[in-house]
Design a protein around this motif. Structure first.
Motif, mmCIF file in Angstrom:
data_model
loop_
_atom_site.group_PDB
_atom_site.id
_atom_site.type_symbol
_atom_site.label_atom_id
_atom_site.label_comp_id
_atom_site.label_asym_id
_atom_site.label_seq_id
_atom_site.Cartn_x
_atom_site.Cartn_y
_atom_site.Cartn_z
ATOM 1 N N HIS A 4 0.924 -1.263 -0.093
ATOM 2 C CA HIS A 4 0.000 -0.013 0.043
ATOM 3 C C HIS A 4 0.904 1.429 0.124
ATOM 4 O O HIS A 4 0.685 2.263 -0.775
ATOM 5 N N ALA A 5 1.924 1.309 0.931
ATOM 6 C CA ALA A 5 2.709 2.328 0.925
ATOM 7 C C ALA A 5 3.476 2.596 -0.318
ATOM 8 O O ALA A 5 3.511 3.895 -0.744
ATOM 9 N N SER A 6 3.899 1.597 -1.080
ATOM 10 C CA SER A 6 4.450 1.787 -2.457
ATOM 11 C C SER A 6 3.570 2.362 -3.642
ATOM 12 O O SER A 6 4.004 2.965 -4.550
ATOM 13 N N LEU A 7 2.295 2.348 -3.189
ATOM 14 C CA LEU A 7 1.205 2.780 -4.134
ATOM 15 C C LEU A 7 0.797 4.294 -3.556
ATOM 16 O O LEU A 7 -0.014 4.813 -4.407
ATOM 17 N N GLY A 8 1.226 4.651 -2.379
ATOM 18 C CA GLY A 8 0.805 5.912 -2.069
ATOM 19 C C GLY A 8 -0.539 5.958 -1.406
ATOM 20 O O GLY A 8 -1.161 6.815 -1.318
ATOM 21 N N ILE A 9 -0.924 4.750 -0.993
ATOM 22 C CA ILE A 9 -2.554 4.811 -0.437
ATOM 23 C C ILE A 9 -2.653 5.821 1.118
ATOM 24 O O ILE A 9 -1.536 5.883 1.715
ATOM 25 N N CYS A 10 -3.732 6.430 1.085
ATOM 26 C CA CYS A 10 -3.710 7.456 2.150
ATOM 27 C C CYS A 10 -4.958 6.943 2.949
ATOM 28 O O CYS A 10 -5.958 5.802 2.665
ATOM 29 N N PRO A 11 -5.052 7.451 4.490
ATOM 30 C CA PRO A 11 -6.176 6.865 5.322
ATOM 31 C C PRO A 11 -7.522 7.126 4.730
ATOM 32 O O PRO A 11 -8.521 6.322 5.047
ATOM 33 N N GLY A 60 1.714 9.969 1.208
ATOM 34 C CA GLY A 60 2.587 10.700 0.056
ATOM 35 C C GLY A 60 3.878 9.627 -0.160
ATOM 36 O O GLY A 60 4.797 9.289 0.521
ATOM 37 N N SER A 61 3.510 8.944 -1.295
ATOM 38 C CA SER A 61 4.461 8.246 -1.647
ATOM 39 C C SER A 61 5.872 8.777 -2.334
ATOM 40 O O SER A 61 6.966 8.108 -2.674
ATOM 41 N N ARG A 62 5.751 10.141 -2.536
ATOM 42 C CA ARG A 62 6.807 11.074 -3.138
ATOM 43 C C ARG A 62 7.480 10.377 -4.285
ATOM 44 O O ARG A 62 8.676 9.751 -4.350
ATOM 45 N N TRP A 63 6.594 10.330 -5.367
ATOM 46 C CA TRP A 63 6.915 9.942 -6.552
ATOM 47 C C TRP A 63 8.115 10.998 -7.063
ATOM 48 O O TRP A 63 8.056 11.894 -7.068
ATOM 49 N N ARG A 64 9.053 10.123 -7.838
ATOM 50 C CA ARG A 64 10.500 10.979 -7.944
ATOM 51 C C ARG A 64 10.638 10.273 -9.702
ATOM 52 O O ARG A 64 10.626 9.246 -10.002
ATOM 53 N N VAL A 71 10.690 -1.230 -5.778
ATOM 54 C CA VAL A 71 9.945 0.059 -6.009
ATOM 55 C C VAL A 71 8.821 -0.062 -7.010
ATOM 56 O O VAL A 71 8.694 -1.076 -7.524
ATOM 57 N N SER A 72 8.012 0.966 -6.717
ATOM 58 C CA SER A 72 6.876 1.076 -7.714
ATOM 59 C C SER A 72 7.238 1.964 -8.740
ATOM 60 O O SER A 72 7.910 2.822 -8.561
ATOM 61 N N VAL A 73 6.827 1.408 -10.093
ATOM 62 C CA VAL A 73 6.972 2.285 -11.349
ATOM 63 C C VAL A 73 5.614 2.533 -11.959
ATOM 64 O O VAL A 73 4.916 1.716 -11.693
ATOM 65 N N LEU A 81 11.054 7.803 -15.851
ATOM 66 C CA LEU A 81 9.866 6.902 -15.137
ATOM 67 C C LEU A 81 9.954 7.516 -13.641
ATOM 68 O O LEU A 81 10.582 8.096 -13.084
ATOM 69 N N SER A 82 8.618 7.235 -13.376
ATOM 70 C CA SER A 82 8.198 7.821 -12.022
ATOM 71 C C SER A 82 8.403 6.567 -10.863
ATOM 72 O O SER A 82 7.706 5.491 -11.361
ATOM 73 N N LEU A 83 9.386 6.669 -10.011
ATOM 74 C CA LEU A 83 9.393 5.634 -8.983
ATOM 75 C C LEU A 83 9.089 6.090 -7.499
ATOM 76 O O LEU A 83 9.262 7.241 -7.242
ATOM 77 N N SER A 84 8.722 5.070 -6.878
ATOM 78 C CA SER A 84 8.532 5.327 -5.565
ATOM 79 C C SER A 84 9.735 5.051 -4.746
ATOM 80 O O SER A 84 10.742 4.819 -5.248
ATOM 81 N N ALA A 85 9.627 5.347 -3.282
ATOM 82 C CA ALA A 85 10.767 4.818 -2.311
ATOM 83 C C ALA A 85 10.790 3.417 -2.471
ATOM 84 O O ALA A 85 9.811 2.993 -2.795
ATOM 85 N N PRO A 86 11.670 2.807 -1.609
ATOM 86 C CA PRO A 86 11.905 1.320 -1.884
ATOM 87 C C PRO A 86 10.919 0.844 -0.644
ATOM 88 O O PRO A 86 11.011 1.474 0.419
ATOM 89 N N TYR A 87 10.341 -0.039 -0.938
ATOM 90 C CA TYR A 87 9.454 -0.849 0.071
ATOM 91 C C TYR A 87 9.464 -2.266 0.034
ATOM 92 O O TYR A 87 10.544 -2.872 -0.827
ATOM 93 N N GLY A 88 8.945 -3.156 0.848
ATOM 94 C CA GLY A 88 9.067 -4.418 0.935
ATOM 95 C C GLY A 88 9.549 -5.043 2.238
ATOM 96 O O GLY A 88 10.899 -4.687 2.663
ATOM 97 N N ASP A 89 9.128 -6.186 2.527
ATOM 98 C CA ASP A 89 9.603 -6.749 3.920
ATOM 99 C C ASP A 89 10.410 -7.966 3.679
ATOM 100 O O ASP A 89 11.002 -8.683 4.725
#
Length: 406
Positions: free
Chosen positions: A93-100, A158-162, A198-200, A257-265
């Protein structure tokens, strides 16, 4: 914690809800996308929706969460055995930028779907009890996601797309390409841990903005980020992969390309004294490459067993990297299996992965990545060989149908 009254109601109605959960989630997605079509266009994976796998994952997650709540009503949700499932969902969810706020949208259409499917059985007491289950699930996920955002310097949702520039394309196989990227703004690379993704986000020809996750296949500290993209070919009722085919056909050196911050457990928890096993199949090799490189860079001294399964040597992406990093370790063994071997490949490595003749040191910690049937089979073999279930960690590409159904 689930209240006593709600626990009793959920326990009594869980069989009926569980039996109808697939229909409920199908109705839920129909309602959600009818009311909010932009979510299917710009957030949800349209391929997974067409195949039905996202619906199955949601249904299983809700049923599993409710079952554990009624079994352990006095436990905090984030202390439950299935917290691993919740943590994995939160990272995605965080990699997608899901909000409350989006959880309230889901709640509205999910409970309308429950009422439609179960009809008069949904009394005010039943609705209140299941609403409590959902709020506990949502609150737990929101809390984990808030922490993940804060760790990465972003506000909630805020997934901070970059923007990242493609600086090199490497054709690994007919269907796998490596993309090497650097920040288009010239800034530093964010920190990541070996095994993360990362999400692309890309804009497709029809205007949809679709998002997919790709593992980082370089260890931390590299001057570039690197992802491996496998072209997803459709079949058996499943469409071609929209984003993977777009990246193969339309993205070249110099594009951004727009990428998210790194995520994953699924992250390497390195201890130089612990034997490790890195097991992968197909494009699941990508996070294992990052782990292997990290082990080589840090001089890991304990045994490392590298096992990989693929359709054929020609389809085995990043094999050279696997062998090169393993060769830098003082105690490493490498084993490959191919369903369709080519001349020169050992006959005892033909077919599916079989660990019966592979030495697995006592105390091994295992990391697995690949399709669900592969993960299930390898996990069973490892448990049979004495590897503790708690020492087996995994990543499955696409919706996670494993823990949700266990």
């Amino acid at each position: 914690m689930l209240s006593d009254a709600s626990a009793a109601t959920v326990r009594a109605t869980l069989p009926a809800v569980g039996a109808a959960i697939d229909e409920i989630t199908e109705r839920f997605y129909d309602r959600l996308f009818a009311a909010r079509p932009e979510l299917l266009r710009d957030l949800f994976n349209r391929g997974n929706q067409a195949a039905g796998t996202q619906r199955q994952a949601l249904a299983g997650s809700i049923a599993a969460f409710a079952a554990h709540l009624v079994d352990r009503p006095d436990e905090r949700p984030d202390a439950m055995p299935h917290h691993a499932m919740l943590n994995r969902i939160a990272h995605k969810h965080a990699s997608l930028g899901i909000c409350p706020e989006q959880y309230e949208v889901v709640r509205e259409h999910l409970f309308a779907a429950i009422a439609e499917v179960l009809g008069d059985a949904v009394t005010p007491e039943v609705a209140a009890a299941w609403d409590e289950v959902y709020r506990l699930l949502a609150d737990t996920l929101i809390a984990v996601e808030r922490r993940l955002y804060e760790e990465r310097g972003a506000g909630a949702g805020g997934s901070r797309w970059r923007e990242w520039e493609v600086v090199e394309r490497v054709r690994e196989t007919a269907d796998v390409v490596t993309l090497r990227l650097r920040p288009a703004d010239g800034g530093p690379l964010p920190e990541h841990r070996p095994g993360q993704y990362v999400s692309v986000r890309v804009t497709l020809p029809d205007g949809a903005r679709q998002i997919r996750q790709y593992s980082l296949s370089r260890a931390p500290g590299a001057s570039l980020w690197q992802i491996g993209v496998k072209r997803v070919r459709g079949g058996q009722g499943c469409p071609d992969g929209e984003v993977s085919n777009h990246l193969h056909a339309r993205v070249d050196v110099g594009d951004t390309l727009s990428l998210s911050a790194p995520y994953g457990d699924l992250v390497l928890d390195q201890d130089s004294g612990v034997p490790l096993l890195l097991a992968s199949a197909g494009i699941g090799v990508t996070p294992m490459i990052a782990m292997l490189e990290q082990l080589a860079l840090t001089g890991h001294t304990a045994p490392v067993t590298v096992v990989h399964a693929d359709r054929s040597p020609a389809e085995h992406a990043l094999r050279t990297d696997q062998e090169a990093y393993a060769a830098k370790l003082p105690d490493a063994a490498v084993h490959f299996w191919y369903e369709h071997p080519e001349p020169g490949h050992p006959a005892d490595r033909t077919g599916l992965m079989d660990l019966s003749e592979v030495a697995i040191p006592t105390g091994t910690r295992a990391y697995l990545c690949g399709p669900l049937p592969f993960l299930r089979a390898v996990r069973a073999q490892l448990v049979e060989k004495g590897v503790g279930a708690a020492e087996i960690h995994y990543e499955v590409f696409g919706p996670d149908l494993w823990l949700a159904r266990d």
